[in-house]
Design a protein around this motif. Structure first.
Motif, PDB file in Angstrom:
ATOM      1  N   LEU A 115       0.655  -1.266   0.078  1.00  0.00           N
ATOM      2  CA  LEU A 115       0.012  -0.144  -0.085  1.00  0.00           C
ATOM      3  C   LEU A 115       1.039   1.266  -0.156  1.00  0.00           C
ATOM      4  O   LEU A 115       2.062   1.309   0.589  1.00  0.00           O
ATOM      5  N   ASP A 116       0.333   2.198  -0.725  1.00  0.00           N
ATOM      6  CA  ASP A 116       1.206   3.612  -0.523  1.00  0.00           C
ATOM      7  C   ASP A 116       0.365   4.221   0.602  1.00  0.00           C
ATOM      8  O   ASP A 116      -0.592   5.347   0.410  1.00  0.00           O
ATOM      9  N   LEU A 117       1.195   4.364   1.652  1.00  0.00           N
ATOM     10  CA  LEU A 117       0.447   5.246   2.775  1.00  0.00           C
ATOM     11  C   LEU A 117       1.644   6.415   3.044  1.00  0.00           C
ATOM     12  O   LEU A 117       1.682   6.647   4.427  1.00  0.00           O
ATOM     13  N   SER A 118       2.376   6.790   2.182  1.00  0.00           N
ATOM     14  CA  SER A 118       3.486   7.725   2.309  1.00  0.00           C
ATOM     15  C   SER A 118       2.801   9.138   2.543  1.00  0.00           C
ATOM     16  O   SER A 118       3.436   9.983   3.239  1.00  0.00           O
ATOM     17  N   LYS A 119       1.523   9.310   2.414  1.00  0.00           N
ATOM     18  CA  LYS A 119       0.934  10.631   2.520  1.00  0.00           C
ATOM     19  C   LYS A 119       0.231  10.754   4.121  1.00  0.00           C
ATOM     20  O   LYS A 119       0.704   9.690   4.868  1.00  0.00           O
ATOM     21  N   GLY A 120      -0.709  11.504   4.322  1.00  0.00           N
ATOM     22  CA  GLY A 120      -1.627  11.647   5.484  1.00  0.00           C
ATOM     23  C   GLY A 120      -0.689  12.835   6.433  1.00  0.00           C
ATOM     24  O   GLY A 120       0.170  13.425   5.867  1.00  0.00           O
ATOM     25  N   LEU A 121      -1.238  12.742   7.497  1.00  0.00           N
ATOM     26  CA  LEU A 121      -0.833  13.720   8.471  1.00  0.00           C
ATOM     27  C   LEU A 121      -0.058  13.005   9.787  1.00  0.00           C
ATOM     28  O   LEU A 121      -0.638  12.074  10.281  1.00  0.00           O
ATOM     29  N   TYR A 122       1.082  13.547  10.290  1.00  0.00           N
ATOM     30  CA  TYR A 122       1.469  13.285  11.609  1.00  0.00           C
ATOM     31  C   TYR A 122       0.572  13.586  12.633  1.00  0.00           C
ATOM     32  O   TYR A 122       0.162  14.657  12.527  1.00  0.00           O
ATOM     33  N   ASP A 123       0.634  12.893  13.804  1.00  0.00           N
ATOM     34  CA  ASP A 123      -0.104  13.318  14.755  1.00  0.00           C
ATOM     35  C   ASP A 123       0.624  14.306  15.796  1.00  0.00           C
ATOM     36  O   ASP A 123       1.838  13.575  16.238  1.00  0.00           O
ATOM     37  N   ALA A 124       0.371  15.329  16.154  1.00  0.00           N
ATOM     38  CA  ALA A 124       0.956  16.367  17.172  1.00  0.00           C
ATOM     39  C   ALA A 124       2.400  16.234  16.722  1.00  0.00           C
ATOM     40  O   ALA A 124       3.040  16.674  15.700  1.00  0.00           O
ATOM     41  N   GLY A 125       3.247  16.133  17.821  1.00  0.00           N
ATOM     42  CA  GLY A 125       4.717  16.127  17.617  1.00  0.00           C
ATOM     43  C   GLY A 125       5.393  15.118  17.393  1.00  0.00           C
ATOM     44  O   GLY A 125       6.440  14.591  17.374  1.00  0.00           O
ATOM     45  N   ASP A 126       4.699  13.995  17.174  1.00  0.00           N
ATOM     46  CA  ASP A 126       5.233  12.560  16.966  1.00  0.00           C
ATOM     47  C   ASP A 126       5.184  12.186  15.450  1.00  0.00           C
ATOM     48  O   ASP A 126       4.757  12.961  14.608  1.00  0.00           O
ATOM     49  N   HIS A 127       5.265  11.038  15.198  1.00  0.00           N
ATOM     50  CA  HIS A 127       5.336  10.549  13.796  1.00  0.00           C
ATOM     51  C   HIS A 127       4.318   9.394  13.590  1.00  0.00           C
ATOM     52  O   HIS A 127       4.425   8.965  12.302  1.00  0.00           O
ATOM     53  N   MET A 128       3.513   9.552  14.489  1.00  0.00           N
ATOM     54  CA  MET A 128       2.335   8.359  14.213  1.00  0.00           C
ATOM     55  C   MET A 128       1.126   8.859  13.137  1.00  0.00           C
ATOM     56  O   MET A 128       1.249  10.039  13.282  1.00  0.00           O
ATOM     57  N   LYS A 129       0.379   8.198  12.559  1.00  0.00           N
ATOM     58  CA  LYS A 129      -0.635   8.371  11.881  1.00  0.00           C
ATOM     59  C   LYS A 129      -1.699   7.513  12.233  1.00  0.00           C
ATOM     60  O   LYS A 129      -1.883   6.499  12.016  1.00  0.00           O
ATOM     61  N   PHE A 130      -2.507   8.278  12.961  1.00  0.00           N
ATOM     62  CA  PHE A 130      -3.787   7.762  13.637  1.00  0.00           C
ATOM     63  C   PHE A 130      -4.877   7.945  12.577  1.00  0.00           C
ATOM     64  O   PHE A 130      -5.125   9.206  12.407  1.00  0.00           O
ATOM     65  N   GLY A 131      -5.663   6.978  12.223  1.00  0.00           N
ATOM     66  CA  GLY A 131      -6.586   7.300  11.229  1.00  0.00           C
ATOM     67  C   GLY A 131      -7.719   7.865  11.865  1.00  0.00           C
ATOM     68  O   GLY A 131      -8.332   8.764  11.141  1.00  0.00           O
ATOM     69  N   PHE A 132      -8.186   7.890  13.016  1.00  0.00           N
ATOM     70  CA  PHE A 132      -9.327   8.366  13.560  1.00  0.00           C
ATOM     71  C   PHE A 132      -9.320   9.890  13.514  1.00  0.00           C
ATOM     72  O   PHE A 132     -10.256  10.512  13.014  1.00  0.00           O
ATOM     73  N   PRO A 133      -8.436  10.484  14.255  1.00  0.00           N
ATOM     74  CA  PRO A 133      -8.525  11.817  14.271  1.00  0.00           C
ATOM     75  C   PRO A 133      -8.103  12.522  12.950  1.00  0.00           C
ATOM     76  O   PRO A 133      -8.333  13.838  12.627  1.00  0.00           O
ATOM     77  N   MET A 134      -7.346  11.705  12.211  1.00  0.00           N
ATOM     78  CA  MET A 134      -6.878  12.274  10.695  1.00  0.00           C
ATOM     79  C   MET A 134      -8.232  12.229   9.993  1.00  0.00           C
ATOM     80  O   MET A 134      -8.292  13.411   9.242  1.00  0.00           O
ATOM     81  N   ALA A 135      -9.040  11.376  10.141  1.00  0.00           N
ATOM     82  CA  ALA A 135     -10.352  11.547   8.968  1.00  0.00           C
ATOM     83  C   ALA A 135     -11.119  12.453   9.622  1.00  0.00           C
ATOM     84  O   ALA A 135     -11.775  13.249   8.875  1.00  0.00           O
ATOM     85  N   PHE A 136     -11.245  12.583  10.810  1.00  0.00           N
ATOM     86  CA  PHE A 136     -11.972  13.933  11.415  1.00  0.00           C
ATOM     87  C   PHE A 136     -11.627  15.364  10.691  1.00  0.00           C
ATOM     88  O   PHE A 136     -12.453  16.209  10.379  1.00  0.00           O
ATOM     89  N   THR A 137     -10.292  15.277  10.684  1.00  0.00           N
ATOM     90  CA  THR A 137      -9.409  16.707  10.278  1.00  0.00           C
ATOM     91  C   THR A 137     -10.058  16.916   8.725  1.00  0.00           C
ATOM     92  O   THR A 137     -10.401  17.872   8.405  1.00  0.00           O
ATOM     93  N   ALA A 138     -10.157  15.503   8.088  1.00  0.00           N
ATOM     94  CA  ALA A 138     -10.480  15.878   6.594  1.00  0.00           C
ATOM     95  C   ALA A 138     -11.933  16.096   6.342  1.00  0.00           C
ATOM     96  O   ALA A 138     -12.482  16.904   5.682  1.00  0.00           O
ATOM     97  N   THR A 139     -13.064  15.669   7.344  1.00  0.00           N
ATOM     98  CA  THR A 139     -14.237  16.058   7.389  1.00  0.00           C
ATOM     99  C   THR A 139     -14.472  17.351   7.442  1.00  0.00           C
ATOM    100  O   THR A 139     -15.163  18.100   6.788  1.00  0.00           O
TER     101      THR A 139
END
Length: 353
Positions: A115-139
């Motif tokens: 899968l190409d998951l190179s995009k998306g947003l990092y969470d806060a000051g770390d390098h995690m990609k959490f789908g739940f808050p990221m999706a809310f950001t998009a909405t």
């Protein structure tokens, strides 16, 4: 002799020493008060309008809200996981990068699952990609673009906002690798939160976490469906093919979330330490409302009507956030009622009140 010595020791201990300590503390307070001069608090600018002219409130035109909007969009830009830049046709190294201290990072995210998951947003000051808050950001970003399109165009920020949104929706679409499968996390938070390094130089493992039929997460799947449905409206006029693709993912994710129900942080208890979900019913209603906006299909409207009262606590929201969508769902249902459906005008208010 010994007795006299003990008396002198007691006198020093209980009289002289406390006095000395008091003098030291007093001297320190005096020094701080008289020698250290903190910067004065800046005065709040006042507006002195001419007679008969009402004070001018903050507007996009006078810069106050425009500056805030620009800053918030730049924040999204900084949070991007840089692989492509500005989202169009720019694979590989950064091109026209306006943030000189950022570089390529996480180029291989998702590679182990093809899968190409190179995009998306990092969470806060770390390098995690959490789908739940990221999706809310998009909405919410989609909703903002839909509501304030003209203002964004006027500020010259419309394409910037589209680019930020597409960066997230590209990631979310790729994370939905099959009808009933969704990658909801990239990275190991236990390891990541111990590594305060630059994302460009991180070397820790980037494991993937998925929900599926046997490991459900109706909340994160429902929020992702809402995000992609809302984004499909944003891109409908500028890129109809992409819009259709987002809508297809949104429908499949909603069906998945509604059929295989469960709270994702119950399925994966370790995630409760980071983005714990209190319920999933609000995400199902939220997704159904956005899908109705995007499709006009009365099935989704009927879903909100049938389930609004049944879902626990729907009528008592206290806030609007990545975890609790009830207030937003009520607004969306109200908009549907007022602008689209005469036949439901007496039924939906009972849901949203």
């Amino acid at each position: 002799m010994v007795e006299a010595s003990n008396k002198r020791f007691s006198y020093c201990r209980f009289v002289v020493l406390p006095v000395v300590l008091v003098l030291i503390v007093a001297g320190a307070i005096f020094f701080i008060k008289n020698k250290v001069h903190p910067s004065p608090i800046p005065a709040i600018p006042s507006v002195s309008p001419t007679a008969g002219t009402p004070p001018m409130g903050p507007t996009l035109e006078n810069g106050t809200y425009g500056a805030a909007l620009t800053t918030s969009l730049v924040f999204l830009q900084i949070q991007k996981d840089f692989f492509f830049f500005f989202l169009k046709y720019l694979a590989g190294k950064l091109v026209n990068n306006p943030i000189p201290w950022r570089g390529d990072s996480a180029l291989n995210d998702g590679k182990e699952a093809k899968l190409d998951l190179s995009k998306g947003l990092y969470d806060a000051g770390d390098h995690m990609k959490f789908g739940f808050p990221m999706a809310f950001t998009a909405t919410v970003l989609s909703w903002t673009i839909l509501e304030y399109r003209e203002q964004l165009i006027g500020l010259g920020r419309f394409n910037f906002a589209l680019g930020s949104l597409r960066w997230i929706t590209d990631y979310l679409s790729n994370a939905h690798s099959a009808d009933n499968v969704l990658c909801i996390q990239v990275g190991d938070p236990n390891v990541d939160h111990l590594c305060w390094d630059r994302p460009e130089t991180m070397s820790e493992a980037r494991p993937l976490l998925f929900i599926n039929k046997t490991s459900p997460g109706s909340d994160v799947a429902g929020e992702t469906a809402a995000a992609l449905a809302a984004a499909s409206l944003v891109f409908k006029s500028t890129d109809p093919t992409y819009s259709s693709s987002l809508l297809k993912h949104a429908k499949q994710l909603f069906d998945f979330a509604d059929k295989y129900t469960g709270i994702y942080s119950v399925t994966f208890p370790d995630l409760a330490k980071y983005y714990n979900s209190s319920d999933y019913h609000d995400e199902l209603l939220w997704a159904a409302a956005w899908l109705y906006h995007a499709t006009g299909d009365l099935t989704y409207l009927q879903y909100t009507v049938d389930n609004g009262q049944k879902f626990k606590g729907y009528g008592d929201p206290t806030y609007f956030s990545w975890d609790d969508k009830r207030a937003g769902t009520q607004v969306q249902s109200g908009i549907i009622c007022l602008s689209n459906c005469v036949e439901y005008q007496y039924r939906i208010p009972r849901v949203i009140n």
